[in-house]
Structures are given as C-alpha cells and as structure tokens.
Design an enzyme around this catalytic site. Sequence first.
Site, PDB file in Angstrom:
ATOM      1  N   CYS A  27       0.714  -1.747  -0.298  1.00  0.00           N
ATOM      2  CA  CYS A  27      -0.086  -0.345   0.227  1.00  0.00           C
ATOM      3  C   CYS A  27       1.146   1.022  -0.592  1.00  0.00           C
ATOM      4  O   CYS A  27       1.917   1.579   0.908  1.00  0.00           O
ATOM      5  CB  CYS A  27      -0.929  -0.073   1.099  1.00  0.00           C
ATOM      6  N   CYS A  87      -4.933   5.397  -3.647  1.00  0.00           N
ATOM      7  CA  CYS A  87      -4.156   4.476  -3.913  1.00  0.00           C
ATOM      8  C   CYS A  87      -2.635   5.062  -4.664  1.00  0.00           C
ATOM      9  O   CYS A  87      -2.999   5.518  -6.085  1.00  0.00           O
ATOM     10  CB  CYS A  87      -5.129   3.439  -4.691  1.00  0.00           C
TER      11      CYS A  87
END
Length: 279
Positions: A74, A222
């Site tokens: 991430c 993201c």
Amino acid sequence: MIHFAKMHGLGNDFMVVDGVTQNVFFSPEQIKRLADRNFGVGFDQLLLVEPPYDPDLDFHYRIFNADGGEVEQCGNGARCFARFVRNKGLTNKHKIKVSTSNGKITLRLERDGNVTVNMGVPVLDPSKIPFNAKRVEKTYLLQTSSSHAMETFLCGAISMGNPHCVLEVEDIEHAEVERIGALLTQNERFPKGVNVGFMQVIDAGHIKLRVYERGAAETLACGTGACAAAAVGQLQGKLNKMVRVDLPGGTLTINWEGEGNPLWMTGPAEHVYDGQIPQ
C-alpha cells in the site's frame, strides 16, 4: 490497551499500530469490526509496524484491508508508515528500509514534510503479477460476463507489489468505477484478485485517476494505483517519466526511468489523532 494513530495519505485513511513496543495480534474479524466507520475506528487499511526480519532493514510492514485480509503493498500507507515511526521515536533516520510480504521498499522523509517512497521495480511478467496471460503485452483484452451481458475491456496489467489493471477512460467523472471495478476485481484471470485503476490522460505529464481497490472498493487515493497507472501509461507511450497524478483525495508525483528501474512516489502523510482500544 493497544495504542494506535489514525493517519491518512490523500484521504486514504489508516489505523497504524506499533507492534515493536507493543505485543499485538488482530484476527480478521477484529479488523472488520475496527474498520467499521459507524461502530469502530473506521479506516481503509490497518498498518502494523513490526521488528525487522533482516538485520539490514529497519522494520517489517504489514497491511490489512478493511475486510480483514492481508495484502502485499500500500503506497499511501507506506508514506504514513514512515511518518509514524519517526513521530513515535521508533527511529531517527530520514531514510528507512522496510520489508513487506512481497519485497523491500525504501522510504525517505523530505524537508517539505512529504515522503518519497522507492516502490521497487514494476513487475510486468504475467506469472508474477499474477495474471493469466501467455506473454507480456502493453495492453490486454479482458472479457467478463455480467447482467449487462458479455463485456470487453482493454487494460494494462502490472504489479507494484500488488496486482493492478489500468483502464483508460475519456471522462474520469463519469467512469463507472463502482460497477466495472466490482466486476473486474475478481476477474478469473487475476488469481489473487486485482485493484482496478481508471485513468484519464490530460497530457503527457498529467493524469487523473480513480481506483477501485481489492477488498476496499473505491478509495480517495491509492498510491500503488498511481504508480501502476503512470507505469502503464509510459509503457503505452502516452506519458513522460515524471507524471502528476490527481486522485480524488489529492495529488502524487510519480517518477520512473522506465523498464528495469525502480519507481519513485512522492506525496503527503498526515497524522489525525492518537487513540487506544482494549487489548
């Protein structure tokens, strides 16, 4: 009690927990409850800081989606991870080396408060994404069936430590992110599921992006999705080496020298509050 920090990177929000000085364990059920925005802390992902498994590294970095499942990477979380370990006095370094379940990354705290992350070399080999395809292509044809009958999509497929497919759209505001994202995220050609990016190219140095994340639906930002979109766009001959990526939550800068080289992402990491929950 377990102490934690609530943080966000461009609105992609996290519960960050120190597993170095605290003995912590979270079951998937606990993570689901904590992720609930009405009855829990509320977050897109839980980030767990652990001691390194390699003496040459500083920490181990684990990421859990809101559905309780552990994932490989991430990018927005990585920036928050770097800010967290500095804020909590777990390190005094400006350059931090960490391992993830799928590799190693380097984090650098900048003077302006932003964090730059060496996201590693983008993976194009379908077998390593993983993605069911016979060879590496700049663009793949994806077919899927739904209530709208058989649909076909053109996409780039790449891994930034986690799998991504990137679709180019003409108008990001009207892209069917929820419907198509939900349709493609579990496409059978991606054995471990996939994050789905919707990219509008403004010019060779600027894109707009929305991402439907595997296990978390659409998020405000993201980081790995921004990296994937910039890399796919460059491979397809549409983007420069340095790209501004506008996401619903804000802007990231991606820099990539091309195939075989690591990709660098720069953006903010914000601390919201500190809290504690029962053990």
